[in-house]
Design a protein around this motif. Structure first.
Motif, PDB file in Angstrom:
ATOM      1  N   MET A  87      21.143  42.022  49.677  1.00  0.00           N
ATOM      2  CA  MET A  87      22.398  42.713  49.889  1.00  0.00           C
ATOM      3  C   MET A  87      22.827  43.366  48.578  1.00  0.00           C
ATOM      4  N   LYS A  88      23.253  44.592  48.665  1.00  0.00           N
ATOM      5  CA  LYS A  88      23.647  45.379  47.509  1.00  0.00           C
ATOM      6  C   LYS A  88      25.046  44.981  47.015  1.00  0.00           C
ATOM      7  N   HIS A  89      25.206  44.919  45.677  1.00  0.00           N
ATOM      8  CA  HIS A  89      26.513  44.646  45.074  1.00  0.00           C
ATOM      9  C   HIS A  89      27.267  45.957  44.951  1.00  0.00           C
ATOM     10  N   GLU A  90      28.313  46.116  45.757  1.00  0.00           N
ATOM     11  CA  GLU A  90      29.116  47.328  45.661  1.00  0.00           C
ATOM     12  C   GLU A  90      30.584  46.988  45.837  1.00  0.00           C
ATOM     13  N   ASN A  91      31.407  47.703  45.081  1.00  0.00           N
ATOM     14  CA  ASN A  91      32.861  47.605  45.205  1.00  0.00           C
ATOM     15  C   ASN A  91      33.363  48.984  45.608  1.00  0.00           C
ATOM     16  N   PHE A  92      33.959  49.064  46.767  1.00  0.00           N
ATOM     17  CA  PHE A  92      34.531  50.325  47.241  1.00  0.00           C
ATOM     18  C   PHE A  92      36.044  50.224  47.128  1.00  0.00           C
ATOM     19  N   ILE A  93      36.638  51.047  46.277  1.00  0.00           N
ATOM     20  CA  ILE A  93      38.087  51.058  46.095  1.00  0.00           C
ATOM     21  C   ILE A  93      38.558  52.469  46.416  1.00  0.00           C
ATOM     22  N   GLU A  94      39.404  52.569  47.445  1.00  0.00           N
ATOM     23  CA  GLU A  94      39.864  53.883  47.896  1.00  0.00           C
ATOM     24  C   GLU A  94      41.380  53.880  48.033  1.00  0.00           C
ATOM     25  N   TYR A  95      42.021  54.897  47.475  1.00  0.00           N
ATOM     26  CA  TYR A  95      43.472  55.055  47.585  1.00  0.00           C
ATOM     27  C   TYR A  95      43.779  55.662  48.946  1.00  0.00           C
ATOM     28  N   MET A  96      44.608  54.971  49.728  1.00  0.00           N
ATOM     29  CA  MET A  96      44.921  55.398  51.088  1.00  0.00           C
ATOM     30  C   MET A  96      46.340  55.959  51.222  1.00  0.00           C
ATOM     31  N   GLY A  97      47.028  56.186  50.118  1.00  0.00           N
ATOM     32  CA  GLY A  97      48.380  56.731  50.148  1.00  0.00           C
ATOM     33  C   GLY A  97      49.444  55.670  49.947  1.00  0.00           C
ATOM     34  N   ASP A  98      49.396  54.599  50.742  1.00  0.00           N
ATOM     35  CA  ASP A  98      50.387  53.531  50.581  1.00  0.00           C
ATOM     36  C   ASP A  98      49.738  52.185  50.263  1.00  0.00           C
ATOM     37  N   TYR A  99      48.436  52.178  50.116  1.00  0.00           N
ATOM     38  CA  TYR A  99      47.727  50.969  49.684  1.00  0.00           C
ATOM     39  C   TYR A  99      46.338  51.351  49.173  1.00  0.00           C
ATOM     40  N   LEU A 100      45.728  50.406  48.458  1.00  0.00           N
ATOM     41  CA  LEU A 100      44.340  50.559  48.045  1.00  0.00           C
ATOM     42  C   LEU A 100      43.472  49.762  49.015  1.00  0.00           C
ATOM     43  N   SER A 101      42.462  50.398  49.552  1.00  0.00           N
ATOM     44  CA  SER A 101      41.505  49.719  50.406  1.00  0.00           C
ATOM     45  C   SER A 101      40.334  49.300  49.527  1.00  0.00           C
ATOM     46  N   VAL A 102      40.042  48.000  49.528  1.00  0.00           N
ATOM     47  CA  VAL A 102      38.959  47.462  48.717  1.00  0.00           C
ATOM     48  C   VAL A 102      37.982  46.741  49.643  1.00  0.00           C
ATOM     49  N   ILE A 103      36.720  47.154  49.571  1.00  0.00           N
ATOM     50  CA  ILE A 103      35.677  46.474  50.331  1.00  0.00           C
ATOM     51  C   ILE A 103      34.605  46.059  49.336  1.00  0.00           C
ATOM     52  N   VAL A 104      34.257  44.789  49.375  1.00  0.00           N
ATOM     53  CA  VAL A 104      33.313  44.212  48.428  1.00  0.00           C
ATOM     54  C   VAL A 104      32.094  43.698  49.191  1.00  0.00           C
ATOM     55  N   THR A 105      30.905  44.097  48.729  1.00  0.00           N
ATOM     56  CA  THR A 105      29.671  43.607  49.333  1.00  0.00           C
ATOM     57  C   THR A 105      28.797  42.976  48.252  1.00  0.00           C
ATOM     58  N   GLY A 106      27.863  42.168  48.668  1.00  0.00           N
ATOM     59  CA  GLY A 106      26.941  41.541  47.724  1.00  0.00           C
ATOM     60  C   GLY A 106      27.177  40.054  47.622  1.00  0.00           C
ATOM     61  N   PHE A 107      26.740  39.487  46.507  1.00  0.00           N
ATOM     62  CA  PHE A 107      26.860  38.050  46.279  1.00  0.00           C
ATOM     63  C   PHE A 107      28.075  37.746  45.418  1.00  0.00           C
ATOM     64  N   ASP A 108      28.719  36.622  45.701  1.00  0.00           N
ATOM     65  CA  ASP A 108      29.881  36.179  44.936  1.00  0.00           C
ATOM     66  C   ASP A 108      29.458  35.581  43.599  1.00  0.00           C
ATOM     67  N   SER A 109      30.258  35.865  42.571  1.00  0.00           N
ATOM     68  CA  SER A 109      30.082  35.208  41.274  1.00  0.00           C
ATOM     69  C   SER A 109      31.363  35.393  40.483  1.00  0.00           C
ATOM     70  N   VAL A 110      31.582  34.528  39.516  1.00  0.00           N
ATOM     71  CA  VAL A 110      32.781  34.626  38.683  1.00  0.00           C
ATOM     72  C   VAL A 110      32.795  35.930  37.884  1.00  0.00           C
ATOM     73  N   PRO A 111      31.702  36.296  37.194  1.00  0.00           N
ATOM     74  CA  PRO A 111      31.735  37.567  36.448  1.00  0.00           C
ATOM     75  C   PRO A 111      31.989  38.773  37.356  1.00  0.00           C
ATOM     76  N   ARG A 112      31.428  38.740  38.543  1.00  0.00           N
ATOM     77  CA  ARG A 112      31.634  39.836  39.499  1.00  0.00           C
ATOM     78  C   ARG A 112      33.090  39.895  39.939  1.00  0.00           C
ATOM     79  N   SER A 113      33.708  38.740  40.181  1.00  0.00           N
ATOM     80  CA  SER A 113      35.120  38.700  40.568  1.00  0.00           C
ATOM     81  C   SER A 113      36.000  39.272  39.462  1.00  0.00           C
ATOM     82  N   LEU A 114      35.721  38.896  38.219  1.00  0.00           N
ATOM     83  CA  LEU A 114      36.516  39.416  37.105  1.00  0.00           C
ATOM     84  C   LEU A 114      36.390  40.932  37.018  1.00  0.00           C
TER      85      LEU A 114
END
Length: 139
Positions: free
Chosen positions: A1-28
């Motif tokens: 599974m690919k590590h990707e962070n999708f952050i998109e401004y939707m006008g009244d909120y930010l849409s964030v979709i996270v794929t890949g494996f969990d890790s502390v450095p990745r979360s930071l």
């Protein structure tokens, strides 16, 4: 599974979709990116959907205290976390509890994107935020 962070401004909120494996450095890194996007757009409503695999340990969950502090997450950041899978929900629920017990999160965990978005954009939440802001400026 690919590590990707999708952050998109939707006008009244930010849409964030996270794929890949969990890790502390990745979360930071993710939360630093989210804070930067919030500052860029002047928008602090965050709809974060976890589509990740792997499990963070109990110690990793507690490390989210430092992650949120280092990334610059404050009470102005309203976070609606979405975890549609039961195992991911339970994992994020523990992290939410850790952060809530330290008063480091202004947000909630949800099972569906629709429910999370509804809470995030509800007028009651905006009114509560404005009320808290007025209370703190009066002191």
């Amino acid at each position: 599974m690919k590590h990707e962070n999708f952050i998109e401004y939707m006008g009244d909120y930010l849409s964030v979709i996270v794929t890949g494996f969990d890790s502390v450095p990745r979360s930071l890194e993710l939360w630093k990116q989210i804070v930067a996007a919030c500052d860029k757009y002047g928008c602090y409503n965050i709809l974060n959907q976890a589509k990740t695999v792997g499990e963070l340990s109990t110690m990793d969950a507690f490390k989210h205290i430092e992650i949120f502090q280092q990334a610059g997450i404050t009470a102005k950041h309203r976070i609606a976390w979405v975890a549609e899978e039961n195992t991911k929900y339970e994992q994020l629920q523990f992290i939410e509890t850790v952060l809530r017990n330290r008063a480091l999160i202004n947000g909630h965990l949800f099972c569906s994107r629709e429910e999370a978005r509804e809470w995030l954009l509800s007028p009651e939440q905006a009114d509560a935020k404005a009320s808290k802001s007025q209370d703190s400026s009066a002191t």
